[in-house]
Structure formats: C-alpha cells, structure tokens
Design a protein around this motif. Structure first.
Motif, PDB file in Angstrom:
ATOM      1  N   ASN A 182       0.809  -1.225   0.000  1.00  0.00           N
ATOM      2  CA  ASN A 182       0.000   0.000   0.000  1.00  0.00           C
ATOM      3  C   ASN A 182       0.840   1.271   0.000  1.00  0.00           C
ATOM      4  N   ASP A 183       2.044   1.186  -0.550  1.00  0.00           N
ATOM      5  CA  ASP A 183       2.926   2.346  -0.652  1.00  0.00           C
ATOM      6  C   ASP A 183       2.684   3.012  -2.008  1.00  0.00           C
ATOM      7  N   LEU A 184       1.666   3.860  -2.058  1.00  0.00           N
ATOM      8  CA  LEU A 184       1.283   4.480  -3.323  1.00  0.00           C
ATOM      9  C   LEU A 184       2.370   5.399  -3.866  1.00  0.00           C
ATOM     10  N   ASP A 185       3.219   5.920  -2.987  1.00  0.00           N
ATOM     11  CA  ASP A 185       4.309   6.775  -3.438  1.00  0.00           C
ATOM     12  C   ASP A 185       5.478   5.979  -4.013  1.00  0.00           C
ATOM     13  N   SER A 186       5.418   4.648  -3.945  1.00  0.00           N
ATOM     14  CA  SER A 186       6.485   3.833  -4.531  1.00  0.00           C
ATOM     15  C   SER A 186       6.522   3.986  -6.047  1.00  0.00           C
TER      16      SER A 186
ATOM     17  N   LEU B 166       8.346   3.619 -11.384  1.00  0.00           N
ATOM     18  CA  LEU B 166       7.817   4.007 -12.686  1.00  0.00           C
ATOM     19  C   LEU B 166       8.692   5.068 -13.337  1.00  0.00           C
ATOM     20  N   SER B 167       8.867   4.931 -14.650  1.00  0.00           N
ATOM     21  CA  SER B 167       9.717   5.866 -15.390  1.00  0.00           C
ATOM     22  C   SER B 167       9.053   7.239 -15.520  1.00  0.00           C
ATOM     23  N   GLU B 168       9.849   8.215 -15.882  1.00  0.00           N
ATOM     24  CA  GLU B 168       9.343   9.574 -16.076  1.00  0.00           C
ATOM     25  C   GLU B 168       8.305   9.622 -17.200  1.00  0.00           C
TER      26      GLU B 168
ATOM     27  N   VAL C 202      12.003  -0.713 -18.860  1.00  0.00           N
ATOM     28  CA  VAL C 202      13.120  -0.144 -19.601  1.00  0.00           C
ATOM     29  C   VAL C 202      14.119   0.428 -18.599  1.00  0.00           C
ATOM     30  N   ASP C 203      15.350  -0.018 -18.684  1.00  0.00           N
ATOM     31  CA  ASP C 203      16.418   0.477 -17.805  1.00  0.00           C
ATOM     32  C   ASP C 203      16.041   0.394 -16.329  1.00  0.00           C
TER      33      ASP C 203
END
Length: 133
Positions: free
Chosen positions: A23-27, A32-34, A110-111
C-alpha cells in the motif's frame, strides 16, 4: 549474472509487493519511469487513485503472483487478489463478502523502471462474489 528478463521480473515483483500489497502508493516514484504510460487507468495519478479505492473497499486485500513470464522488455503476470469488501466499492456499500479473482498485468520495463502497464481483471466474477450471488 542475471538476464534482462530476470532483472525485469524482479522489478515488477518488487513493485507489486510495495505498491499493491504494501500500500505504498508513493512507490510509483521509485518504480515508474518519467515517461510512464498507463493504459488501464489513464495516468500514473489514475493508477494511484484506483489503488486507493481498492484499499478503501478491501483493506485486507492481498495480491498473489501465480505466474510470471518475461521476454525482453515485456513482463506478463497472472495474479489472484483476495479480500473482504469492507468499504464502498464503485458507489456500492460494503457487503462483508470475500472476493478471490484472477487478474493479468502486462508491464514493459526499460532500464530498470516500469515504462508501461496494462491490466485486466475479472470484474464479472468480482461483482458476483461481492454481491454474494
């Protein structure tokens, strides 16, 4: 030395553990990429909003990875999610009924970052289980 596929599967599994089960929504900032593309919930913010709704409706929810395969950048995951409907879900009051449904998620990594996500969940079964039918 790990293969690209092994590294990509590890990234996806770590994201599932942190975001969906932890539940760590800020993860999303770590995983996630830019230029992340969200194909199910319109945006990174839409993904977070949907996850918050699921958490509010099923605070005991637990996702279990049943199968994971990777080929190059793509990672396909078959999971089950189990939980008890203890909060409002899409405008419907809680029923106290349990759900146990299958879902699929396709990621592109990716990367070391998740660049794309598309998910499918068996909403018909979920609706029947929640309603107790």
């Amino acid at each position: 030395m790990k293969t690209l596929e092994q590294n990509n599967m590890e990234t996806v599994l770590a994201f599932i553990d942190a975001f969906w089960n932890g539940n760590d929504l800020d993860s999303t900032e770590r995983f996630l990429s830019e230029d992340y593309q969200e194909l199910s919930y319109q945006s990174k913010e839409g993904l977070k909003q949907f996850a918050a709704k699921i958490l509010a409706a099923f605070p005991d929810k637990q996702y279990t990875v049943e199968e994971i395969v990777a080929q190059g950048e793509k990672v396909l995951v078959r999971m089950t999610v189990k939980g008890t409907n203890q909060g409002v879900f899409f405008g419907n009051p809680p029923t106290g009924n349990a759900m146990d449904v299958t879902l699929y998620r396709r990621y592109r990594v990716v990367d070391g970052k998740i660049a794309e996500h598309h998910g499918w969940i068996d909403m018909a079964t979920m609706g029947k289980q929640i309603a107790g039918k």
